[in-house]
Design a protein around this motif. Structure first.
Motif, mmCIF file in Angstrom:
data_model
loop_
_atom_site.group_PDB
_atom_site.id
_atom_site.type_symbol
_atom_site.label_atom_id
_atom_site.label_comp_id
_atom_site.label_asym_id
_atom_site.label_seq_id
_atom_site.Cartn_x
_atom_site.Cartn_y
_atom_site.Cartn_z
ATOM 1 N N SER A 1 5.276 -7.703 4.341
ATOM 2 C CA SER A 1 6.327 -6.487 4.910
ATOM 3 C C SER A 1 6.615 -7.149 6.373
ATOM 4 O O SER A 1 7.853 -6.809 6.758
ATOM 5 C CB SER A 1 5.644 -5.140 5.135
ATOM 6 O OG SER A 1 4.771 -4.864 3.842
ATOM 7 N N PHE A 2 5.681 -7.355 7.288
ATOM 8 C CA PHE A 2 5.979 -7.861 8.667
ATOM 9 C C PHE A 2 6.983 -8.931 8.687
ATOM 10 O O PHE A 2 8.031 -8.991 9.323
ATOM 11 C CB PHE A 2 4.929 -8.330 9.221
ATOM 12 C CG PHE A 2 4.752 -8.603 10.740
ATOM 13 C CD1 PHE A 2 4.718 -7.415 11.693
ATOM 14 C CD2 PHE A 2 5.136 -9.725 11.207
ATOM 15 C CE1 PHE A 2 4.621 -7.626 13.126
ATOM 16 C CE2 PHE A 2 4.934 -10.121 12.465
ATOM 17 C CZ PHE A 2 5.079 -9.087 13.440
ATOM 18 N N THR B 1 7.382 -8.262 -0.348
ATOM 19 C CA THR B 1 6.391 -7.438 -1.055
ATOM 20 C C THR B 1 6.520 -7.651 -2.424
ATOM 21 O O THR B 1 5.430 -7.799 -3.258
ATOM 22 C CB THR B 1 6.471 -6.018 -0.683
ATOM 23 O OG1 THR B 1 6.254 -5.942 0.689
ATOM 24 C CG2 THR B 1 5.318 -5.356 -1.357
ATOM 25 N N LEU C 1 3.878 -0.976 8.264
ATOM 26 C CA LEU C 1 4.241 -2.441 8.887
ATOM 27 C C LEU C 1 5.590 -2.612 9.440
ATOM 28 O O LEU C 1 5.806 -3.038 10.262
ATOM 29 C CB LEU C 1 3.745 -3.739 7.705
ATOM 30 C CG LEU C 1 2.472 -4.428 8.049
ATOM 31 C CD1 LEU C 1 2.592 -5.222 9.363
ATOM 32 C CD2 LEU C 1 1.355 -3.226 8.296
ATOM 33 N N SER C 2 6.664 -2.179 8.560
ATOM 34 C CA SER C 2 7.988 -2.224 8.980
ATOM 35 C C SER C 2 8.197 -1.262 10.288
ATOM 36 O O SER C 2 8.918 -1.827 11.145
ATOM 37 C CB SER C 2 8.786 -1.381 7.710
ATOM 38 O OG SER C 2 8.495 -2.300 6.683
ATOM 39 N N PRO D 1 1.433 0.402 2.955
ATOM 40 C CA PRO D 1 1.486 -0.775 3.969
ATOM 41 C C PRO D 1 3.190 -1.222 4.428
ATOM 42 O O PRO D 1 3.346 -1.385 5.464
ATOM 43 C CB PRO D 1 0.762 -1.840 3.427
ATOM 44 C CG PRO D 1 0.414 -1.483 1.981
ATOM 45 C CD PRO D 1 0.668 0.175 1.968
ATOM 46 N N LEU D 2 3.867 -1.258 3.261
ATOM 47 C CA LEU D 2 5.193 -1.550 3.708
ATOM 48 C C LEU D 2 6.259 -0.677 4.651
ATOM 49 O O LEU D 2 6.589 -1.008 5.526
ATOM 50 C CB LEU D 2 6.056 -1.408 2.222
ATOM 51 C CG LEU D 2 7.436 -1.877 1.994
ATOM 52 C CD1 LEU D 2 7.687 -3.454 2.258
ATOM 53 C CD2 LEU D 2 7.991 -1.669 0.981
ATOM 54 N N ILE E 1 0.011 -8.011 1.610
ATOM 55 C CA ILE E 1 1.304 -7.159 1.662
ATOM 56 C C ILE E 1 1.600 -6.844 2.859
ATOM 57 O O ILE E 1 2.857 -6.607 3.439
ATOM 58 C CB ILE E 1 0.673 -5.648 0.907
ATOM 59 C CG1 ILE E 1 0.214 -6.160 -0.603
ATOM 60 C CG2 ILE E 1 1.909 -4.853 1.002
ATOM 61 C CD1 ILE E 1 1.340 -6.418 -1.357
ATOM 62 N N SER F 1 6.360 -3.488 12.994
ATOM 63 C CA SER F 1 6.978 -4.727 13.517
ATOM 64 C C SER F 1 7.982 -4.412 14.662
ATOM 65 O O SER F 1 8.146 -5.769 15.367
ATOM 66 C CB SER F 1 7.642 -5.317 12.278
ATOM 67 O OG SER F 1 8.754 -4.642 11.863
ATOM 68 N N ALA G 1 11.865 -7.228 3.708
ATOM 69 C CA ALA G 1 10.301 -6.544 3.225
ATOM 70 C C ALA G 1 10.029 -6.092 1.884
ATOM 71 O O ALA G 1 8.990 -6.500 1.296
ATOM 72 C CB ALA G 1 10.203 -5.351 4.454
ATOM 73 N N ILE G 2 10.982 -5.519 1.485
ATOM 74 C CA ILE G 2 10.950 -5.032 -0.135
ATOM 75 C C ILE G 2 10.961 -6.353 -0.948
ATOM 76 O O ILE G 2 9.897 -6.520 -1.896
ATOM 77 C CB ILE G 2 12.115 -4.266 -0.402
ATOM 78 C CG1 ILE G 2 11.917 -2.803 0.253
ATOM 79 C CG2 ILE G 2 12.032 -3.891 -1.784
ATOM 80 C CD1 ILE G 2 13.193 -2.077 0.101
ATOM 81 N N CYS H 1 5.172 -10.803 -3.775
ATOM 82 C CA CYS H 1 3.725 -10.819 -3.453
ATOM 83 C C CYS H 1 2.649 -10.251 -4.706
ATOM 84 O O CYS H 1 1.691 -10.585 -5.122
ATOM 85 C CB CYS H 1 3.266 -10.138 -2.196
ATOM 86 S SG CYS H 1 1.621 -10.585 -1.874
ATOM 87 N N ILE I 1 10.754 -8.108 7.077
ATOM 88 C CA ILE I 1 11.553 -7.246 7.880
ATOM 89 C C ILE I 1 12.104 -7.938 9.128
ATOM 90 O O ILE I 1 13.281 -7.873 9.591
ATOM 91 C CB ILE I 1 10.667 -5.717 8.379
ATOM 92 C CG1 ILE I 1 11.889 -4.757 8.602
ATOM 93 C CG2 ILE I 1 9.941 -6.104 9.411
ATOM 94 C CD1 ILE I 1 11.341 -3.469 8.449
#
Lengths: 190, 188
Positions: B64-65, B80, A96-97, A92-93, B60, A100, B76-77, B83, B68
């Motif tokens: 991330s959304f 996450t 989504l990155s 998902p990371l 998650i 986006s 984003a990292i 979370c 970033i």
């Protein structure tokens, strides 16, 4: 089981793979994990997987994340848990990155919509397949208590929308009470 | 500074969302829309839609959304990580307790009660997914024209294949997606 590099690779790859295809919430990934780790790899027993699911469900945070940590810990302790949780959050990371950047185009794409509608039906079939197996496992021993509890919990959550936390607490309590009442009758420890 | 705020915000979201899935929605909204103004309400609704279209837990996905867009890849990292920190700590503790004490009678009793209940929770989620697929996310009615018959067909075929042969679940899902992509354009 040999815990070599190959084993860790397999553990990481399977959680990454499952997470990358888990549309539709935590229970879908739990169904997939059950199929992979219980049926396919035979790493974890059926009842143990249900226990881990119950714990994942009652712990704060996303169920998929909790379940992957529990499975990882079961397989290889804390390092295993860290490995599986990374495997679970990476897809998902990354996705989504990437999205986006151009998310409105993706959101409004008709082609994506058609594919997802088809996948939704597929995901539903996958989870129902697992559900059939699990219900069969509970009923095959033909014991009254688990079957009644299963029906009651289903009515409570599906028809009356009762909070999952309450259902977990009540069923755990009922389970503990039954153990003690049967112990007193038989006068032995189970 | 923004990284720290992101971490702390998503730490709280991770810590206070119990029960999974949409239980986290109001919490995420509170943190990212109301408290920090990272997203407008419309953008938040977009994140929810995107989450349904992409794999992974909604918290998650949101982390991330938002991460970033606010602070690039490190954002984003970090979001996450925030979370999942509560999950890691609490799940590991519970896993330790479970494997240490699962031999105890009381513990076994509790688990005996939990297992059938968990089966019901998954059954309920499964039926909801079926209804969602068949009625296209709208209200469930007896009106047969409101039913997505292609979805019913794909579902039945997929379930038949799953029960009959040992096939990978991922293959079933990808296959179902391809069927949708190939047939839906001719229906609308």
């Amino acid at each position: 089981m040999k815990k070599d590099v190959k084993f860790y690779m397999k553990l990481f790859a399977s959680t990454f793979y499952l997470s990358a295809f888990t549309f539709g919430g935590g229970y879908v990934i739990i169904s997939l994990m059950r199929k992979k780790f219980v049926d396919q790899y035979k790493w974890i027993e059926e009842n143990e997987m249900l226990d881990l699911t119950a714990i994942a469900q009652s712990t704060p945070g996303p169920i998929a994340v909790n379940a992957s940590i529990l499975v990882g810990y079961r397989m290889a302790g804390v390092p295993g848990a860290l490995l599986t949780v990374i495997g679970t959050v990476l897809p998902p990371l990354i996705i989504l990155s990437v999205i986006s950047v151009a998310y409105t185009a993706f959101r409004d794409s008709i082609m994506v919509g058609y594919t997802l509608r088809g996948m939704q039906a597929g995901v539903a079939a996958v989870i129902i397949d697992v559900v059939i197996n699990m219900i069969w496992n509970v009923t095959k021993e033909k014991k009254v208590f688990p079957i009644m509890l299963m029906i009651a919990a289903f009515i409570a959550v599906f028809l009356f929308d009762i909070s999952v936390i309450i259902i977990i607490l009540v069923s755990g309590l009922l389970g503990a009470i039954t153990i003690y009442s049967s112990k007193n009758k038989k006068g032995e420890t189970t | 500074m923004i990284l720290l705020t992101l971490y702390w915000s998503f730490f709280q979201i991770g810590l206070f969302s119990i029960g999974g899935g949409y239980a986290a929605l109001p919490l995420i909204q509170n943190q990212v829309v109301d408290l920090h103004g990272w997203l407008t309400m419309t953008e938040f609704a977009d994140v929810v839609t995107l989450s349904q279209m992409t794999p992974g837990p909604i918290a998650i996905n949101a982390a991330s959304f938002i991460g970033i867009r606010r602070a690039g890849i490190p954002g984003a990292i970090i979001a996450t990580l925030g979370c999942i920190t509560p999950s890691i700590v609490i799940s590991l503790l519970l896993a330790y307790v479970y494997y240490r004490y699962r031999g105890l009678a009381t513990f076994q009793g509790i688990m005996k009660g939990l297992r059938p209940a968990v089966v019901s929770l998954i059954t309920s989620a499964g039926i909801s997914l079926v209804l969602l697929a068949f009625w296209k996310g709208e209200a469930v009615t007896a009106d047969l024209t409101k039913i997505d018959w292609l979805s019913v067909g794909i579902f039945t075929l997929a379930l038949f294949i799953l029960r009959k042969w040992k096939v990978s679940q991922i293959a079933i899902m990808v296959g179902a997606g391809i069927l949708g992509l190939c047939i839906y354009p001719f229906l609308s």
